[in-house]
Design a protein around this motif. Structure first.
Motif, PDB file in Angstrom:
ATOM      1  N   MET A   1       0.808  -1.266  -0.097  1.00 50.24           N
ATOM      2  CA  MET A   1      -0.058  -0.035   0.081  1.00 50.24           C
ATOM      3  C   MET A   1       0.739   1.329  -0.117  1.00 50.24           C
ATOM      4  O   MET A   1       0.613   2.114  -0.857  1.00 50.24           O
TER       5      MET A   1
ATOM      6  N   ILE B   1       2.948   1.769  -3.466  1.00 46.90           N
ATOM      7  CA  ILE B   1       2.149   1.849  -4.619  1.00 46.90           C
ATOM      8  C   ILE B   1       1.127   2.988  -4.535  1.00 46.90           C
ATOM      9  O   ILE B   1       1.188   3.970  -5.218  1.00 46.90           O
ATOM     10  N   MET B   2       0.440   3.104  -3.402  1.00 49.14           N
ATOM     11  CA  MET B   2      -0.501   4.390  -3.214  1.00 49.14           C
ATOM     12  C   MET B   2       0.311   5.729  -2.913  1.00 49.14           C
ATOM     13  O   MET B   2       0.109   6.655  -3.472  1.00 49.14           O
ATOM     14  N   PHE B   3       1.300   5.517  -1.894  1.00 49.46           N
ATOM     15  CA  PHE B   3       2.299   6.345  -1.734  1.00 49.46           C
ATOM     16  C   PHE B   3       1.683   7.676  -1.186  1.00 49.46           C
ATOM     17  O   PHE B   3       1.804   8.865  -1.622  1.00 49.46           O
ATOM     18  N   SER B   4       0.707   7.700  -0.478  1.00 48.40           N
ATOM     19  CA  SER B   4      -0.260   8.835  -0.097  1.00 48.40           C
ATOM     20  C   SER B   4      -0.889   8.701   1.262  1.00 48.40           C
ATOM     21  O   SER B   4      -1.777   7.716   1.474  1.00 48.40           O
TER      22      SER B   4
ATOM     23  N   ALA C   1      -4.736   9.024   1.604  1.00 53.87           N
ATOM     24  CA  ALA C   1      -5.313   8.060   0.884  1.00 53.87           C
ATOM     25  C   ALA C   1      -5.566   6.573   1.277  1.00 53.87           C
ATOM     26  O   ALA C   1      -6.274   5.968   1.388  1.00 53.87           O
TER      27      ALA C   1
END
Lengths: 110, 233
Positions: free
Chosen positions: B48, B51-54, B57
Protein backbone atom coordinates in the motif's frame (compact mmCIF):
# COMPACT_ATOMS: atom_id res chain seq x y z
CA UNK A 1 -13.96 -11.69 -1.35
CA UNK A 2 -11.26 -12.13 1.28
CA UNK A 3 -9.92 -9.09 3.13
CA UNK A 4 -6.44 -9.70 1.73
CA UNK A 5 -7.68 -9.75 -1.88
CA UNK A 6 -9.77 -6.62 -1.27
CA UNK A 7 -6.69 -4.82 0.07
CA UNK A 8 -4.63 -5.79 -2.97
CA UNK A 9 -7.35 -4.63 -5.38
CA UNK A 10 -7.69 -1.36 -3.45
CA UNK A 11 -3.93 -0.87 -3.47
CA UNK A 12 -3.76 -0.92 -7.27
CA UNK A 13 -7.01 1.00 -7.82
CA UNK A 14 -6.14 3.76 -5.35
CA UNK A 15 -2.57 3.74 -6.65
CA UNK A 16 -3.98 4.51 -10.10
CA UNK A 17 -6.05 7.34 -8.59
CA UNK A 18 -3.16 8.98 -6.70
CA UNK A 19 -0.88 8.64 -9.73
CA UNK A 20 -3.52 10.15 -12.04
CA UNK A 21 -3.97 13.06 -9.63
CA UNK A 22 -0.20 13.66 -9.64
CA UNK A 23 0.00 13.30 -13.40
CA UNK A 24 -3.09 15.44 -14.10
CA UNK A 25 -1.72 18.86 -14.95
CA UNK A 26 1.87 17.73 -15.47
CA UNK A 27 0.97 15.43 -18.37
CA UNK A 28 -2.73 15.02 -19.13
CA UNK A 29 -3.82 18.68 -19.17
CA UNK A 30 -0.33 20.09 -19.68
CA UNK A 31 -1.53 22.69 -22.17
CA UNK A 32 -4.46 23.86 -20.08
CA UNK A 33 -4.84 26.29 -17.19
CA UNK A 34 -6.81 25.24 -14.16
CA UNK A 35 -10.45 26.42 -14.13
CA UNK A 36 -10.79 29.16 -11.45
CA UNK A 37 -13.62 27.41 -9.59
CA UNK A 38 -11.55 24.21 -9.31
CA UNK A 39 -8.62 26.22 -7.93
CA UNK A 40 -10.89 27.87 -5.32
CA UNK A 41 -12.31 24.52 -4.25
CA UNK A 42 -8.93 22.78 -4.06
CA UNK A 43 -7.71 25.39 -1.58
CA UNK A 44 -10.18 24.02 1.00
CA UNK A 45 -9.54 20.31 0.38
CA UNK A 46 -6.90 19.85 3.14
CA UNK A 47 -8.99 21.29 6.01
CA UNK A 48 -12.25 19.68 4.81
CA UNK A 49 -10.85 16.19 4.28
CA UNK A 50 -8.59 16.12 7.35
CA UNK A 51 -11.61 17.10 9.47
CA UNK A 52 -13.90 14.37 8.12
CA UNK A 53 -11.13 11.81 8.73
CA UNK A 54 -10.38 12.94 12.30
CA UNK A 55 -13.83 13.75 13.72
CA UNK A 56 -15.61 10.37 13.33
CA UNK A 57 -12.61 8.58 14.87
CA UNK A 58 -12.96 10.79 17.94
CA UNK A 59 -16.69 11.33 18.58
CA UNK A 60 -18.01 7.85 17.82
CA UNK A 61 -17.37 5.03 20.26
CA UNK A 62 -17.67 1.47 19.00
CA UNK A 63 -20.07 0.26 17.67
CA UNK A 64 -20.83 3.70 16.25
CA UNK A 65 -22.52 5.50 19.16
CA UNK A 66 -22.17 9.30 19.19
CA UNK A 67 -20.54 10.34 22.48
CA UNK A 68 -19.93 14.06 22.95
CA UNK A 69 -19.47 14.02 26.72
CA UNK A 70 -16.60 13.76 29.26
CA UNK A 71 -17.10 9.98 29.43
CA UNK A 72 -15.52 9.65 25.97
CA UNK A 73 -11.80 9.37 26.72
CA UNK A 74 -10.85 9.77 23.04
CA UNK A 75 -12.71 13.09 22.84
CA UNK A 76 -10.84 14.47 25.88
CA UNK A 77 -7.52 13.15 24.53
CA UNK A 78 -8.16 14.73 21.11
CA UNK A 79 -9.06 18.11 22.67
CA UNK A 80 -5.82 18.12 24.68
CA UNK A 81 -3.79 16.99 21.64
CA UNK A 82 -5.49 19.67 19.52
CA UNK A 83 -4.45 22.29 22.07
CA UNK A 84 -0.87 21.01 21.95
CA UNK A 85 -0.91 21.11 18.13
CA UNK A 86 -2.10 24.72 18.25
CA UNK A 87 0.54 25.74 20.78
CA UNK A 88 3.47 23.72 19.37
CA UNK A 89 3.22 22.63 15.76
CA UNK A 90 4.79 19.26 16.41
CA UNK A 91 3.42 15.92 15.23
CA UNK A 92 5.38 13.98 17.83
CA UNK A 93 4.23 16.16 20.76
CA UNK A 94 0.63 16.01 19.54
CA UNK A 95 0.64 12.21 19.35
CA UNK A 96 2.49 11.83 22.66
CA UNK A 97 0.10 14.11 24.58
CA UNK A 98 -3.00 12.53 23.04
CA UNK A 99 -1.89 8.97 23.82
CA UNK A 100 -0.77 9.97 27.35
CA UNK A 101 -4.20 11.44 28.11
CA UNK A 102 -6.00 8.44 26.59
CA UNK A 103 -3.97 5.94 28.60
CA UNK A 104 -4.31 7.96 31.85
CA UNK A 105 -8.09 8.24 31.47
CA UNK A 106 -8.38 4.54 30.70
CA UNK A 107 -6.38 3.75 33.83
CA UNK A 108 -8.53 6.05 35.99
CA UNK A 109 -11.86 4.94 34.50
CA UNK A 110 -10.84 1.31 34.59
CA UNK B 1 16.49 9.45 -20.13
CA UNK B 2 20.02 9.02 -18.87
CA UNK B 3 21.10 12.02 -20.92
CA UNK B 4 19.05 14.20 -18.59
CA UNK B 5 20.33 12.69 -15.38
CA UNK B 6 22.67 14.61 -13.09
CA UNK B 7 24.04 12.54 -10.24
CA UNK B 8 25.26 15.47 -8.07
CA UNK B 9 21.85 17.18 -8.30
CA UNK B 10 20.11 13.89 -7.43
CA UNK B 11 22.09 13.51 -4.21
CA UNK B 12 21.77 17.21 -3.42
CA UNK B 13 17.98 16.82 -3.62
CA UNK B 14 18.04 13.78 -1.34
CA UNK B 15 20.33 15.51 1.16
CA UNK B 16 18.27 18.72 1.26
CA UNK B 17 14.94 17.01 1.88
CA UNK B 18 16.20 14.45 4.43
CA UNK B 19 15.95 16.72 7.54
CA UNK B 20 12.34 17.70 6.74
CA UNK B 21 11.35 14.04 6.54
CA UNK B 22 11.30 13.61 10.33
CA UNK B 23 7.71 14.82 10.06
CA UNK B 24 6.58 12.02 7.73
CA UNK B 25 7.96 9.20 9.90
CA UNK B 26 5.00 9.18 12.35
CA UNK B 27 2.63 9.18 9.36
CA UNK B 28 4.37 6.22 7.75
CA UNK B 29 4.27 4.32 11.05
CA UNK B 30 0.56 5.14 11.35
CA UNK B 31 -0.09 3.80 7.83
CA UNK B 32 1.61 0.54 8.75
CA UNK B 33 -0.39 0.23 12.00
CA UNK B 34 -3.64 1.14 10.22
CA UNK B 35 -3.19 -1.42 7.44
CA UNK B 36 -2.37 -4.17 9.96
CA UNK B 37 -5.41 -3.22 12.07
CA UNK B 38 -7.55 -3.57 8.92
CA UNK B 39 -6.34 -7.15 8.52
CA UNK B 40 -3.71 -6.75 5.81
CA UNK B 41 -0.77 -9.15 5.63
CA UNK B 42 2.59 -7.44 6.28
CA UNK B 43 3.45 -7.64 2.58
CA UNK B 44 0.12 -6.11 1.48
CA UNK B 45 0.51 -3.38 4.11
CA UNK B 46 3.91 -2.47 2.69
CA UNK B 47 2.61 -2.64 -0.90
CA UNK B 48 0.00 0.00 0.00
CA UNK B 49 2.77 2.41 0.93
CA UNK B 50 4.86 1.51 -2.11
CA UNK B 51 2.06 1.90 -4.66
CA UNK B 52 -0.50 4.34 -3.20
CA UNK B 53 2.29 6.43 -1.67
CA UNK B 54 -0.15 8.85 0.00
CA UNK B 55 -0.78 8.82 3.74
CA UNK B 56 -4.26 10.34 3.60
CA UNK B 57 -5.48 8.04 0.79
CA UNK B 58 -4.03 4.96 2.54
CA UNK B 59 -5.73 5.78 5.85
CA UNK B 60 -9.07 6.59 4.24
CA UNK B 61 -8.93 3.35 2.25
CA UNK B 62 -8.27 1.11 5.26
CA UNK B 63 -10.72 2.92 7.55
CA UNK B 64 -13.58 2.72 5.04
CA UNK B 65 -12.73 -0.90 4.25
CA UNK B 66 -12.91 -1.76 7.95
CA UNK B 67 -16.23 0.12 8.22
CA UNK B 68 -17.65 -2.04 5.43
CA UNK B 69 -17.99 0.64 2.74
CA UNK B 70 -18.54 -0.53 -0.87
CA UNK B 71 -15.58 -0.39 -3.25
CA UNK B 72 -16.96 2.52 -5.29
CA UNK B 73 -17.38 4.69 -2.19
CA UNK B 74 -13.83 3.93 -1.05
CA UNK B 75 -12.41 4.86 -4.45
CA UNK B 76 -14.48 8.06 -4.65
CA UNK B 77 -13.39 9.08 -1.13
CA UNK B 78 -9.73 8.46 -1.98
CA UNK B 79 -10.19 10.52 -5.12
CA UNK B 80 -11.46 13.52 -3.12
CA UNK B 81 -8.61 13.16 -0.63
CA UNK B 82 -6.14 13.08 -3.56
CA UNK B 83 -7.43 16.34 -5.06
CA UNK B 84 -4.68 18.02 -3.05
CA UNK B 85 -2.19 16.38 -5.40
CA UNK B 86 -3.98 17.91 -8.41
CA UNK B 87 -3.20 21.31 -6.90
CA UNK B 88 0.52 20.48 -6.67
CA UNK B 89 0.46 18.99 -10.17
CA UNK B 90 -0.89 22.26 -11.57
CA UNK B 91 1.72 24.29 -9.68
CA UNK B 92 4.63 22.10 -10.87
CA UNK B 93 3.43 21.68 -14.46
CA UNK B 94 4.98 24.86 -15.96
CA UNK B 95 8.44 23.94 -14.63
CA UNK B 96 8.31 20.37 -15.93
CA UNK B 97 7.07 21.31 -19.41
CA UNK B 98 10.56 21.36 -21.00
CA UNK B 99 11.12 17.70 -20.03
CA UNK B 100 10.19 14.77 -22.24
CA UNK B 101 7.16 12.67 -21.35
CA UNK B 102 9.14 9.86 -19.72
CA UNK B 103 10.73 12.24 -17.21
CA UNK B 104 7.36 13.79 -16.50
CA UNK B 105 5.76 10.37 -15.98
CA UNK B 106 8.47 9.36 -13.49
CA UNK B 107 8.63 12.67 -11.61
CA UNK B 108 4.83 12.75 -11.28
CA UNK B 109 4.93 9.57 -9.20
CA UNK B 110 7.19 11.30 -6.66
CA UNK B 111 5.03 14.40 -6.30
CA UNK B 112 4.18 14.82 -2.59
CA UNK B 113 3.52 17.70 -0.21
CA UNK B 114 7.12 17.65 1.00
CA UNK B 115 8.83 17.18 -2.38
CA UNK B 116 6.68 19.98 -3.77
CA UNK B 117 7.67 22.35 -0.98
CA UNK B 118 11.35 21.40 -1.18
CA UNK B 119 11.79 21.73 -4.94
CA UNK B 120 9.49 24.57 -5.98
CA UNK B 121 11.97 27.18 -4.77
CA UNK B 122 14.77 25.66 -6.87
CA UNK B 123 12.60 25.42 -9.97
CA UNK B 124 11.69 29.08 -9.58
CA UNK B 125 15.24 30.32 -9.24
CA UNK B 126 17.21 28.04 -11.58
CA UNK B 127 16.93 27.51 -15.36
CA UNK B 128 19.01 24.31 -15.29
CA UNK B 129 16.20 21.94 -16.29
CA UNK B 130 18.43 18.87 -16.17
CA UNK B 131 19.69 19.66 -12.67
CA UNK B 132 16.23 20.60 -11.40
CA UNK B 133 14.66 17.37 -12.65
CA UNK B 134 17.40 15.25 -11.07
CA UNK B 135 17.12 17.26 -7.85
CA UNK B 136 13.37 16.58 -7.75
CA UNK B 137 13.97 12.88 -8.46
CA UNK B 138 16.52 12.72 -5.63
CA UNK B 139 14.21 14.32 -3.07
CA UNK B 140 11.27 12.18 -4.20
CA UNK B 141 13.24 8.93 -4.10
CA UNK B 142 14.60 9.77 -0.64
CA UNK B 143 11.07 10.47 0.62
CA UNK B 144 9.74 7.26 -0.92
CA UNK B 145 12.48 5.18 0.74
CA UNK B 146 11.87 6.73 4.17
CA UNK B 147 8.11 6.22 3.72
CA UNK B 148 8.69 2.48 3.23
CA UNK B 149 11.00 2.22 6.24
CA UNK B 150 8.50 4.07 8.46
CA UNK B 151 5.65 1.85 7.22
CA UNK B 152 7.70 -1.27 7.96
CA UNK B 153 8.25 0.04 11.51
CA UNK B 154 4.48 0.50 11.86
CA UNK B 155 3.83 -3.03 10.59
CA UNK B 156 6.17 -4.42 13.24
CA UNK B 157 4.56 -2.22 15.94
CA UNK B 158 1.09 -3.34 14.84
CA UNK B 159 2.07 -6.98 15.21
CA UNK B 160 3.83 -6.64 18.56
CA UNK B 161 1.69 -4.18 20.54
CA UNK B 162 -1.57 -5.42 22.06
CA UNK B 163 -4.96 -4.02 20.97
CA UNK B 164 -5.72 -2.82 24.53
CA UNK B 165 -3.12 -0.07 24.02
CA UNK B 166 -5.47 1.51 21.42
CA UNK B 167 -2.54 2.25 19.14
CA UNK B 168 -4.95 2.92 16.27
CA UNK B 169 -5.83 6.23 17.98
CA UNK B 170 -2.43 7.45 16.74
CA UNK B 171 -4.07 7.75 13.29
CA UNK B 172 -6.52 10.59 14.09
CA UNK B 173 -3.90 12.25 16.32
CA UNK B 174 -1.45 12.34 13.41
CA UNK B 175 -4.01 14.03 11.15
CA UNK B 176 -4.99 16.39 13.97
CA UNK B 177 -1.36 17.56 14.14
CA UNK B 178 -1.57 18.62 10.48
CA UNK B 179 -5.12 20.00 10.65
CA UNK B 180 -4.91 22.32 13.67
CA UNK B 181 -2.12 24.60 12.35
CA UNK B 182 -4.19 25.14 9.17
CA UNK B 183 -7.04 26.73 11.15
CA UNK B 184 -5.52 30.20 11.20
CA UNK B 185 -8.22 32.21 9.38
CA UNK B 186 -11.99 32.56 9.50
CA UNK B 187 -12.72 30.70 6.27
CA UNK B 188 -10.66 27.70 7.41
CA UNK B 189 -12.60 27.69 10.69
CA UNK B 190 -15.86 27.78 8.71
CA UNK B 191 -14.73 24.81 6.59
CA UNK B 192 -13.73 22.96 9.78
CA UNK B 193 -17.07 23.60 11.53
CA UNK B 194 -19.16 22.64 8.48
CA UNK B 195 -17.10 19.46 7.97
CA UNK B 196 -17.47 18.51 11.66
CA UNK B 197 -21.24 19.06 11.81
CA UNK B 198 -21.85 17.46 8.41
CA UNK B 199 -19.80 14.31 9.03
CA UNK B 200 -21.61 13.73 12.37
CA UNK B 201 -25.09 14.59 11.05
CA UNK B 202 -24.65 12.45 7.93
CA UNK B 203 -23.25 9.43 9.78
CA UNK B 204 -26.52 7.55 9.40
CA UNK B 205 -26.66 7.81 5.60
CA UNK B 206 -26.01 4.48 3.89
CA UNK B 207 -22.87 3.10 2.21
CA UNK B 208 -20.49 5.12 4.44
CA UNK B 209 -20.98 8.15 2.22
CA UNK B 210 -20.71 10.53 5.20
CA UNK B 211 -16.98 11.16 4.70
CA UNK B 212 -17.19 12.18 1.07
CA UNK B 213 -20.50 14.10 1.43
CA UNK B 214 -19.30 15.93 4.54
CA UNK B 215 -16.02 16.81 2.85
CA UNK B 216 -17.67 18.12 -0.31
CA UNK B 217 -20.21 20.20 1.68
CA UNK B 218 -17.34 21.78 3.64
CA UNK B 219 -15.42 22.58 0.42
CA UNK B 220 -18.54 24.22 -1.05
CA UNK B 221 -19.00 26.20 2.19
CA UNK B 222 -15.39 27.40 1.89
CA UNK B 223 -15.84 28.55 -1.71
CA UNK B 224 -19.09 30.38 -0.81
CA UNK B 225 -17.41 31.88 2.27
CA UNK B 226 -14.57 33.24 0.12
CA UNK B 227 -17.10 34.80 -2.27
CA UNK B 228 -19.04 36.47 0.58
CA UNK B 229 -15.84 37.83 2.13
CA UNK B 230 -14.69 39.41 -1.14
CA UNK B 231 -18.07 41.01 -1.88
CA UNK B 232 -18.13 42.56 1.61
CA UNK B 233 -14.73 44.16 1.23
Amino acid sequence: MSRELAIWLLTFAVGAITYSARLSFIAMFARRDMPPLLAEGLKHVPVAMLTVIVVPAVVFMPPGVLRIDPGNAKLIAALVAGGVAWWRQSTVLTIASGMAVLWSLQYVMG
Amino acid sequence: MRTHFSRPAFFEGARDIAPTLVGIVPFGIVCGIGAMAAGASPFAALAMSMIMFSGAAQIVAVQLLTAGAPFGVILLSCLVVSLRLVMYSAAMAPYLRPLDHRWRAVLSFFLTDQAFAATLQRFRTSDDVRGNASYFLGSGACLWAIWQIATAAGIVAGEVIAASWQLDFVVPLCFLAVLVPLLRDRISMLVFVVATVAVIALDAIPLRLALICGGLLAIIAGVLGDKLMTTHE
